[in-house]
Design an enzyme around this catalytic site. Structure first.
Site, mmCIF file in Angstrom:
data_model
loop_
_atom_site.group_PDB
_atom_site.id
_atom_site.type_symbol
_atom_site.label_atom_id
_atom_site.label_comp_id
_atom_site.label_asym_id
_atom_site.label_seq_id
_atom_site.Cartn_x
_atom_site.Cartn_y
_atom_site.Cartn_z
ATOM 1 N N HIS A 224 0.829 -1.203 0.000
ATOM 2 C CA HIS A 224 0.000 0.000 0.000
ATOM 3 C C HIS A 224 0.871 1.263 0.000
ATOM 4 C CE1 HIS A 224 -3.694 2.276 1.303
ATOM 5 N NE2 HIS A 224 -2.787 3.057 1.867
ATOM 6 N N GLU A 225 1.864 1.296 0.884
ATOM 7 C CA GLU A 225 2.706 2.491 0.984
ATOM 8 C C GLU A 225 3.555 2.693 -0.266
ATOM 9 O OE1 GLU A 225 2.091 4.583 3.126
ATOM 10 O OE2 GLU A 225 0.962 3.358 4.528
ATOM 11 N N HIS A 228 1.661 4.584 -2.849
ATOM 12 C CA HIS A 228 1.747 6.042 -2.720
ATOM 13 C C HIS A 228 3.104 6.548 -3.230
ATOM 14 C CE1 HIS A 228 -2.003 6.474 -0.618
ATOM 15 N NE2 HIS A 228 -1.630 5.683 0.373
#
Length: 307
Positions: A224-225, A228
């Site tokens: 997920h990170e 980004h």
């Protein structure tokens, strides 16, 4: 409400830290967001506590277009990066991303084994393979520093840690594992035209494969990170209106999805909520998807800022 370590099933090595008295905060030199192990009721665990405002997202979108144009590139109707002329052709070259892993401990807690790091790299490879990215561990180091281990986003300790430890150029992925203050799962910087020492991904040490963060210990906090870090917003960015996450094929979503709520539909636009998307807030076991549009956005951002 922020869930404590016991509620998450975390062991003693992940007891939540409090900011040290008198600790100053610093402004990051990259755009950031924060993912949190907090909640909005029983079983609702937030990955994020700091959404990007629509005006900020619009400015970041305009910057991406300007940077691509300066390189003689543009995005077609599908979001794919092409030469800025008819028939220019796709301009993305699949990279192998060099990963520098920084294990932060207090001398007793926070140790992440080479096996766990290897499994985390494999999780990233599996998640991003269809998007044209693979990952290779370029180096691992361990630092014993209790102030860095009990880490708060935006703190002097974070700036010191990253300034001293970050390795590689704009294309290098630096991952820092530590015990994050406030029950956080992680945070990341978005790519910009001014990538600096704060660039990278911070994750809770117990979110790696085999860690003790129940429901969040299969490695998809890092997935997920890194999304980004590659330029993606949350699937619920902007809610049901406006430009949303600037990706056409992620159905509009009014708010984060928690756990794994099959059939959830929070907007009148077509398509049910993308609960299986890596950029939502569901359990690791529920996440398994990046869309074609998200792939195009990641490739465009990579070409603009990191290639």
């Amino acid at each position: 409400m922020v869930l404590g370590a016991a509620a998450l099933g975390l062991g003693p090595s992940s007891a939540l830290a409090q900011p040290m008295a008198g600790e100053a905060t610093v402004a990051a030199d990259c755009a950031t967001h924060t993912d949190a192990v907090g909640g909005r009721g029983t079983g609702h665990v937030d990955r994020d506590t700091n959404s990007v405002a629509p005006a900020k997202a619009a400015a970041m979108e305009a910057e991406l277009s300007r940077v691509l144009a300066a390189k003689g590139l543009a995005r077609d109707s599908a979001g794919t990066v092409v030469k800025a002329k008819p028939g220019g052709g796709t301009q993305f070259a699949s990279p192998t991303v060099s990963v520098y892993w920084h294990v932060i401990t207090d001398g007793t807690n926070g140790k992440v084994s080479p096996t766990q790091i290897g499994k985390q790299i494999s999780v990233l490879d599996a998640a991003y393979a269809a998007s044209g990215f693979d990952f290779a561990l370029a180096g691992t180091d361990t630092t014993v520093n209790s102030q860095w281990y009990n880490l708060r986003q935006g703190s002097r300790a974070e700036k010191q840690m990253k300034t001293q430890l970050r390795k590689g150029g704009d294309a290098a992925l630096n991952i820092y594992s530590a015990n994050l203050s406030g029950g956080l799962l992680g945070w990341a910087t978005f790519p910009t035209s001014n990538i600096g020492s704060m660039d990278g991904v911070v994750i809770l040490d117990q979110s790696v494969p085999g860690g003790t963060a129940a429901n969040y210990n299969e490695g998809d906090t890092a997935t997920h990170e890194v999304g980004h870090w590659m330029g993606l917003y949350h699937t619920f960015q902007g809610g049901c209106t406006g430009s949303g996450d600037y990706v056409d094929d992620t159905p509009a979503e009014a708010s984060p999805a928690y756990q794994c709520p099959v059939g959830r539909d929070t907007c009148t636009a077509s398509g049910t909520d993308p609960i299986h998307n890596f950029m939502d807030y569901t359990y690791d076991s529920c996440m398994n998807t990046f869309t074609t549009g998200q792939t195009a956005r990641m490739q465009s951002s990579w070409t603009a800022y990191r290639a």
